[in-house]
Design an enzyme around this catalytic site. Structure first.
Site, PDB file in Angstrom:
ATOM      1  N   SER A  46      -1.042  -9.630   4.879  1.00  0.00           N
ATOM      2  CA  SER A  46      -1.048  -9.942   6.317  1.00  0.00           C
ATOM      3  C   SER A  46      -2.370  -9.531   6.942  1.00  0.00           C
ATOM      4  CB  SER A  46       0.110  -9.233   7.023  1.00  0.00           C
ATOM      5  OG  SER A  46       1.348  -9.688   6.558  1.00  0.00           O
ATOM      6  N   GLU A  47      -2.854  -8.332   6.589  1.00  0.00           N
ATOM      7  CA  GLU A  47      -4.167  -7.885   7.056  1.00  0.00           C
ATOM      8  C   GLU A  47      -4.855  -7.024   6.006  1.00  0.00           C
ATOM      9  OE1 GLU A  47      -2.022  -8.889  10.736  1.00  0.00           O
ATOM     10  OE2 GLU A  47      -1.655  -7.009   9.640  1.00  0.00           O
ATOM     11  N   THR A  48      -6.173  -7.044   6.066  1.00  0.00           N
ATOM     12  CA  THR A  48      -7.045  -6.166   5.290  1.00  0.00           C
ATOM     13  C   THR A  48      -8.041  -5.551   6.260  1.00  0.00           C
ATOM     14  OG1 THR A  48      -6.853  -7.497   3.276  1.00  0.00           O
ATOM     15  CG2 THR A  48      -8.789  -6.075   3.457  1.00  0.00           C
ATOM     16  N   HIS A  77      -0.251  -2.364  12.372  1.00  0.00           N
ATOM     17  CA  HIS A  77      -0.072  -1.726  11.063  1.00  0.00           C
ATOM     18  C   HIS A  77      -1.411  -1.434  10.374  1.00  0.00           C
ATOM     19  CE1 HIS A  77      -0.554  -5.028   8.009  1.00  0.00           C
ATOM     20  NE2 HIS A  77      -0.269  -4.116   7.107  1.00  0.00           N
TER      21      HIS A  77
END
Length: 295
Positions: A46-48, A77
């Site tokens: 979803s994210e880095t 997050h």
């Protein structure tokens, strides 16, 4: 070529392989934006995040956040997980101040009795902002539901943000479990509301007292469904507080990711201040992987 250390952590959980996974790349100052985006697409999470030196030495770091297809101004997050990773490297780190495009994010580290980090609390960078309402029929089509599944007794579907905008809608409890996003309908919704800047991310919930069950869908950015979304649940809490003019604050326990098999738990607080409704969230983390990327 340079080898960069990365970590992955599961956020908003105390159990490995649940919650929302995050990749954190350290000492990423030499990477340009296209390379960061390529690395984020490779992780396919979803994210880095990419940790770089802060512009202001009073802050802990500048953190750049990428989903699978674009850089983000803020996300919840990634802030919790990045702070957790840095706290593992820095035993004395108690408060992290992160520079992100949406502003300065303050993150408080939580440690156990032995001093090991176990999670973090995040204060969002911007007060609640509410935008335009969205036709319930649009939400229903996007999730292949009936119009009657969208609850409008408390509020219409509405754009809300603490630095990252989402369309927030209340559903019946049964409908929440039946959501089946249609990519074509999401594209139609994006095109129907060009003022949203080409973005249409949909956060839906049902409520039982102060307990919320939520799901977030953003297939247009490559996230078919997200296991836990701090930057959507904080404006959700703020929106619910705004609907109760007699209350000064509100606390919610929010469960997300259940339908995906990655149960997540977020504790979110919204409160009225002179600057508007502000929010904070807290959650636990567990470490999963450590490795190197050679670039």
């Amino acid at each position: 070529m340079k080898a960069l250390i990365f970590f992955t952590v599961d956020v908003f959980t105390q159990t490995r392989f649940s919650g929302n996974p995050l990749a954190v790349v350290l000492d990423a100052d030499t990477l340009d934006k296209p390379t960061m985006q390529a690395v984020a697409a490779e992780f396919n999470l979803s994210e880095t995040t990419f940790v770089t030196a802060p512009a202001d030495p009073a802050n802990t770091a500048k953190v750049r956040i990428f989903n699978r297809s674009a850089e983000m101004a803020f996300a919840g997050h990634p802030m919790v997980g990045t702070a957790f990773v840095l706290a593992q490297q820095q035993p004395d780190l108690a408060i992290a101040l992160f520079e992100v495009p949406a502003g300065i994010v303050r993150v408080e580290i939580h440690r156990d009795g032995d001093g090991a980090p176990v999670g973090a609390s995040v204060t969002v960078p911007q007060p609640l902002s509410l935008g335009e309402t969205i036709a319930p029929e649009i939400v229903a089509r996007a999730l292949q539901l009936d119009r009657s599944d969208v609850v409008t007794a408390h509020h219409l579907p509405i754009v809300a943000s603490n630095g990252n905008p989402f369309v927030i809608a209340e559903l019946t409890r049964d409908a929440l479990s039946r959501c089946d996003p249609s990519l074509a309908a999401f594209r139609e919704a994006r095109d129907a509301y060009p003022q949203l800047g080409g973005r249409f991310a949909l956060h839906v919930y049902c409520r039982v007292g102060q307990m919320l069950q939520a799901r977030m869908f953003a297939p247009l950015s490559g996230t078919w469904e997200d296991p836990a979304t701090g930057s959507a649940n904080t404006p959700l809490a703020g929106l619910l507080l705004s609907l109760d003019p007699g209350a000064q604050d509100a606390r919610f326990e929010i469960h997300q990711g259940v339908e995906m098999g990655r149960p997540s738990l977020l504790h979110v607080e919204a409160r009225r201040t002179s600057e508007g409704i502000v929010a904070s969230l807290r959650g636990s983390c567990v470490p999963v992987l450590r490795g190197e990327i050679t670039i």
